[in-house]
Design a protein around this motif. Structure first.
Motif, PDB file in Angstrom:
ATOM      1  N   HIS A 146       2.625   3.119 -11.143  1.00 26.27           N
ATOM      2  CA  HIS A 146       1.500   2.321 -11.631  1.00 26.27           C
ATOM      3  C   HIS A 146       0.291   3.219 -11.864  1.00 26.27           C
ATOM      4  N   LEU A 147      -0.351   3.645 -10.753  1.00 27.47           N
ATOM      5  CA  LEU A 147      -1.522   4.509 -10.938  1.00 27.47           C
ATOM      6  C   LEU A 147      -1.477   5.738 -10.031  1.00 27.47           C
ATOM      7  N   GLY A 148      -0.300   6.027  -9.503  1.00 29.71           N
ATOM      8  CA  GLY A 148      -0.146   7.315  -8.849  1.00 29.71           C
ATOM      9  C   GLY A 148      -0.417   7.403  -7.364  1.00 29.71           C
ATOM     10  N   CYS A 149      -0.532   6.294  -6.638  1.00 30.60           N
ATOM     11  CA  CYS A 149      -0.592   6.382  -5.170  1.00 30.60           C
ATOM     12  C   CYS A 149       0.794   6.770  -4.649  1.00 30.60           C
ATOM     13  N   CYS A 174      -1.404   0.734  -2.518  1.00 23.44           N
ATOM     14  CA  CYS A 174      -2.600   0.504  -3.339  1.00 23.44           C
ATOM     15  C   CYS A 174      -2.640  -0.885  -3.956  1.00 23.44           C
ATOM     16  N   HIS A 175      -1.625  -1.256  -4.742  1.00 23.26           N
ATOM     17  CA  HIS A 175      -1.656  -2.594  -5.365  1.00 23.26           C
ATOM     18  C   HIS A 175      -0.375  -3.364  -5.128  1.00 23.26           C
ATOM     19  N   GLY A 176       0.452  -2.876  -4.194  1.00 31.03           N
ATOM     20  CA  GLY A 176       1.585  -3.686  -3.747  1.00 31.03           C
ATOM     21  C   GLY A 176       2.859  -3.582  -4.568  1.00 31.03           C
ATOM     22  N   SER A 177       2.967  -2.625  -5.487  1.00 32.87           N
ATOM     23  CA  SER A 177       4.248  -2.474  -6.200  1.00 32.87           C
ATOM     24  C   SER A 177       5.327  -2.116  -5.191  1.00 32.87           C
ATOM     25  N   PRO A 179       2.437  -4.446  -9.795  1.00 31.15           N
ATOM     26  CA  PRO A 179       2.177  -4.164 -11.204  1.00 31.15           C
ATOM     27  C   PRO A 179       2.948  -3.012 -11.838  1.00 31.15           C
ATOM     28  N   CYS A 239       4.095   0.353  -2.271  1.00 26.59           N
ATOM     29  CA  CYS A 239       2.854   1.072  -2.575  1.00 26.59           C
ATOM     30  C   CYS A 239       1.659   0.436  -1.859  1.00 26.59           C
ATOM     31  N   CYS A 272       3.820   6.530  -7.120  1.00 23.84           N
ATOM     32  CA  CYS A 272       3.942   5.209  -7.738  1.00 23.84           C
ATOM     33  C   CYS A 272       3.677   5.310  -9.233  1.00 23.84           C
TER      34      CYS A 272
END
Ligand code: FES
Length: 508
Positions: free
Chosen positions: A464-467, A482-485, A497, A480, A462
């Motif tokens: 965003h932050l790499g999940c 982690c934060h739903g992207s 995000p 994703c 991802c």
């Protein structure tokens, strides 16, 4: 009953039953009083309220207006937001719990006034909202919720049977709520905004804000909208000025099927208190009743095969309601904040002309409408009774902190799990319209084979932050945990995000 075929695409009934105006892309830099990012219920209602007061509004949508969460809603207009008032009283006290109720009521009235004053034909209908349970362990919770209604003087009834023949032990009824066709309503608000001078641009992706004397929205194509205020109504705020909204919210997906039943619907908008969620309402489709059955929520990117969720709803509908046709299926993504109240107000104290509205916890018709009212009042320098309640700067330590830790521990777990996952599935076995995760040159790769057998490969990290993203078969997207992207199968961003697409992997 013959076996019912699952509809092939996930097109919502709302979009399929109306044609919306089209708007061009922004091709130059412009100025406005207010720049709004996001053409859902919040953005369009705010554009309408502001343009009516001669404020020069520019609204940008990354895709087409009303094609995000608003276009995928169940469209209940109610202050009954599941089990909430007892919890709000415990957490914030009765005064704030009552404010939350009043805010939802005011949103309901605002929608009703707009429908009446603009004479909008949008299947608006008064209905009771019914929160029910069929589980012994939830009866006490429903009774506590009833006590909260008593305390807040919310008109209600508690019953142990209802006219809709589904298994239930107890039902808490909130009178005089409503439902409508959200796109028929918002189409008129968008058209009225334009008549009052608002400019709407589609296919225009806002990527950043530069904040000098005035904020400027910067688009992906490098154009700018210079304005006095920005409203970020893009579901997940496209800009958060390092205030880490993604650590203070989590994303959930839920599923909707639209079916026909030989039974006559007795009225009411139902939702249960327990898991799995089952929410039921009907709408009018060409003079026939279309039943909308909703539920099967799970955190984004953390579901089973997503088609299983549609099957779960279909099994429920077949067994409990009896159905003859399976007409539509679609799904929605919703964001919930740490304390369950939306974030509506300045993104940060320093940049208080950039306003956000997010975290509506599945109740976007009322929360989105009141957000538009709060933010437009702020811009028009009018006071608003709810601005403190929903301020993103609020801090209520106790439950928020525990939940903060839980959400972020869950993110950490997925971050690590994705990296350790050594899956190496074979692409050769993949059938058309299916996807898998494999390793190519040691790199975790998502592979989708489309209906024409063309292979699309993306790096599953991802942006965003790499999940590591997971396949969502119902929507053909990479989601994703982690934060739903969310990303299309070609890697384009569907939902933040994340702002950058997944890296494409070329054919080996
Ligand atoms: Fe945050 Fe993917 S959405 S890492």
């Amino acid at each position: 009953m013959t076996d019912l075929q699952m509809p092939k695409t996930s097109q919502p009934y709302w979009a399929d039953s109306i044609s919306l105006p089209e708007f061009s892309k922004l091709e130059e830099s412009i100025k406005a009083d207010v720049g709004i990012v996001g053409g859902g219920i919040t953005g369009i209602t705010a554009a309408y309220l502001l343009a009516k007061q001669n404020v020069k509004v520019v609204l940008l949508d990354a895709d087409e207006i009303l094609n995000g969460t608003t276009g995928h809603t169940t469209a209940k207009i109610t202050a009954q937001h599941g089990l909430i008032y007892d919890e709000l009283i415990q957490h914030f006290g009765p005064e704030k719990a009552l404010q939350y109720y009043n805010a939802a009521e005011e949103a309901k009235k605002l929608i009703e006034q707009n429908v009446e004053s603009l004479n909008i034909d949008c299947d608006y209908k008064k209905e009771d909202a019914i929160l029910f349970t069929n589980s012994d362990s939830y009866i006490t919770q429903l009774q506590n919720e009833k006590k909260a209604y008593d305390q807040l003087k919310i008109e209600h009834e508690l019953k142990d049977n209802m006219p809709l023949n589904i298994p239930l032990k107890s039902a808490l009824i909130m009178k005089n709520q409503a439902q409508f066709h959200p796109l028929k309503y918002l189409k008129v608000l968008a058209e009225e905004s334009v008549k009052n001078g608002a400019q709407i641009y589609e296919q225009t992706v806002a990527v950043d804000i530069e904040y000098n004397k005035h904020p400027s929205i910067i688009t992906k194509d490098g154009h700018r909208v210079t304005c006095n205020h920005v409203i970020a109504a893009s579901h997940f705020p496209f800009y958060d000025k390092e205030s880490f909204y993604f650590t203070r919210m989590y994303a959930e997906r839920s599923y909707i099927i639209a079916v026909k039943s030989p039974k006559k619907y007795p009225g009411g908008m139902y939702i249960n208190a327990e898991e799995p969620t089952r929410s039921i309402r009907t709408t009018n489709m060409n003079d026939e009743e279309l039943w909308l059955i909703v539920g099967e929520n799970h955190k984004t990117g953390q579901g089973k095969s997503t088609m299983i969720h549609y099957t779960g709803l279909l099994d429920f509908a077949k067994q409990k309601l009896g159905i003859t046709d399976f007409v539509y299926r679609w799904s929605a993504q919703d964001l919930t904040t740490l304390d369950k109240l939306p974030y509506i107000g300045p993104v940060t104290k320093e940049e208080d002309n950039v306003l956000v509205a997010t975290g509506f916890r599945k109740w976007g018709m009322t929360n989105g409408t009141i957000a538009a009212k709060i933010l437009s009042d702020r811009i028009l320098e009018k006071d608003n009774a709810y601005k403190e309640l929903f301020s993103p700067a609020r801090f209520q330590a106790d439950p928020s902190i525990r939940k903060f830790a839980r959400i972020n521990a869950d993110v950490a777990k997925h971050m690590v799990k994705g990296k350790l996952d050594n899956t190496k599935n074979s692409i050769d076995d993949l059938s058309a319209d299916d996807a898998t995760v494999t390793r190519i040159n040691g790199k975790r790769t998502g592979v989708y084979k489309d209906q024409n057998n063309k292979i699309h490969m993306v790096d599953t990290t991802c942006t965003h932050l790499g999940c590591e993203v997971e396949w969502n078969s119902g929507e053909r997207s990479w989601d994703c945990p982690c934060h739903g992207s969310r990303f299309s199968y070609t890697g384009e961003v569907i939902e933040g995000p994340a702002k950058r697409p997944l890296k494409k992997i070329e054919d080996q």
